[in-house]
Design an enzyme around this catalytic site. Structure first.
Site, short mmCIF file in Angstrom:
data_model
loop_
_atom_site.label_atom_id
_atom_site.label_comp_id
_atom_site.label_asym_id
_atom_site.label_seq_id
_atom_site.Cartn_x
_atom_site.Cartn_y
_atom_site.Cartn_z
N LYS A 125 0.83 -1.21 0.00
CA LYS A 125 0.00 0.00 0.00
C LYS A 125 0.86 1.26 0.00
O LYS A 125 0.62 2.20 0.76
CB LYS A 125 -0.98 -0.01 1.17
CG LYS A 125 -1.94 -1.21 1.13
CD LYS A 125 -2.88 -1.21 2.31
CE LYS A 125 -3.83 -2.40 2.26
NZ LYS A 125 -3.15 -3.70 2.48
N ARG A 126 1.84 1.29 -0.88
CA ARG A 126 2.72 2.44 -0.99
C ARG A 126 2.05 3.55 -1.82
O ARG A 126 1.10 3.31 -2.54
CB ARG A 126 4.04 2.05 -1.63
CG ARG A 126 4.85 1.03 -0.83
CD ARG A 126 5.23 1.56 0.55
NE ARG A 126 6.30 0.79 1.17
CZ ARG A 126 6.14 -0.07 2.16
NH1 ARG A 126 4.94 -0.29 2.64
NH2 ARG A 126 7.18 -0.71 2.68
#
Length: 275
Positions: free
Chosen positions: A93-94
């Site tokens: 979830k960058r």
């Protein structure tokens, strides 16, 4: 891995199951603590027991980051033993400014050789596009998630009179950045009522669907609303499979749990795609 190769694996295994390797050291069977790397040993046995039943593995990166340097070692060792035909997802979830995203992309695609990484779109195009530069790699963009907080932003109505939700605008805008050949979307299984709206905007894209199993998502409902002509779904289950037992038989019980899901998927594929 191309979209066609992924679909071939789905047809071959009669499965669109993704197994989440959310490996928590506090939940490991006690006998594994005797190993030098208990997290890796747990993952190894889970993978050996389930690799013929799933088409993807999804390590949740937070479970490994939380362990410090040893966690990264366990993750790398795990990645190295996943069969090459199985799709790998770095659930990280960058999402950051462009030059930082470039480094995240290098970390997961070059140094760790994942096939895909989950990305948050809140900062816009320049935070996502660096992940799309490498051939054969995928962005899995957060679109409509299962958590209660998804209501805070994702379900806001746009003020342009077309009655779209914000998540639909994210879907629409992001398709200008990538294609159905390098971009998937996260759509939570508990959001099954909205999957048809997702499909109107993104008919050809694969959807990564977490929330089936312990979180209560309904596999049949999400499949009937979300499948396309190439299946178009990777349905993730983690806790319900990998923690099916805390004893010496944990890998065997994980296989049994995965097999139940795979058999249901086989029937749905036969009815909705193959048939």
């Amino acid at each position: 891995m191309t979209r066609e190769q992924l679909f071939e694996q789905i047809l071959k295994k009669k499965s669109y199951l993704c197994i989440g390797l959310d490996t928590d050291p506090q939940k490991l069977p006690q006998h594994l603590l005797e190993f030098e790397d208990p997290v890796f040993e747990f993952n190894r046995q889970i993978i050996e027991a389930t690799a013929d039943l799933c088409v993807a593995y999804k390590p949740n990166i937070a479970f490994y980051e939380a362990q410090g340097p040893q966690g990264w070692v366990s993750l790398q060792r795990t990645l190295e033993i996943i069969p090459k035909e199985i799709f790998t997802i770095a659930d990280a979830k960058r999402g950051d400014i462009g030059n930082t995203s470039e480094l995240y992309a290098r970390a997961f695609f070059e140094n760790m050789t994942f096939d895909s990484v989950t990305v948050a779109p809140y900062m816009g195009a320049d935070s996502v596009k660096p992940f799309l530069k490498q051939d054969g790699k995928w962005v899995i963009l957060l679109a409509l998630t299962s958590n209660a907080g998804s209501q805070d932003f994702q379900m806001l109505r746009l003020e342009d009179g077309n009655e779209e939700y914000l998540f639909e605008q994210v879907l629409r805008t992001s398709q200008e950045w990538g294609t159905a050949d390098n971009m998937m979307y996260v759509v939570g299984a508990t959001q099954a009522d909205y999957v048809q709206r997702v499909r109107r905007v993104a008919p050809d894209s694969f959807l990564l669907v977490p929330g089936v199993g312990a979180q209560g998502g309904n596999l049949e409902e999400i499949s009937r609303n979300g499948m396309n002509r190439q299946c178009g779904l990777l349905v993730n289950s983690a806790r319900a499979i990998i923690y099916a037992s805390s004893g010496y038989d944990f890998a065997e019980r994980a296989r049994e749990a995965a097999f139940v899901v795979q058999r249901e998927m086989e029937a749905l594929l036969e009815e909705l795609v193959v048939g």
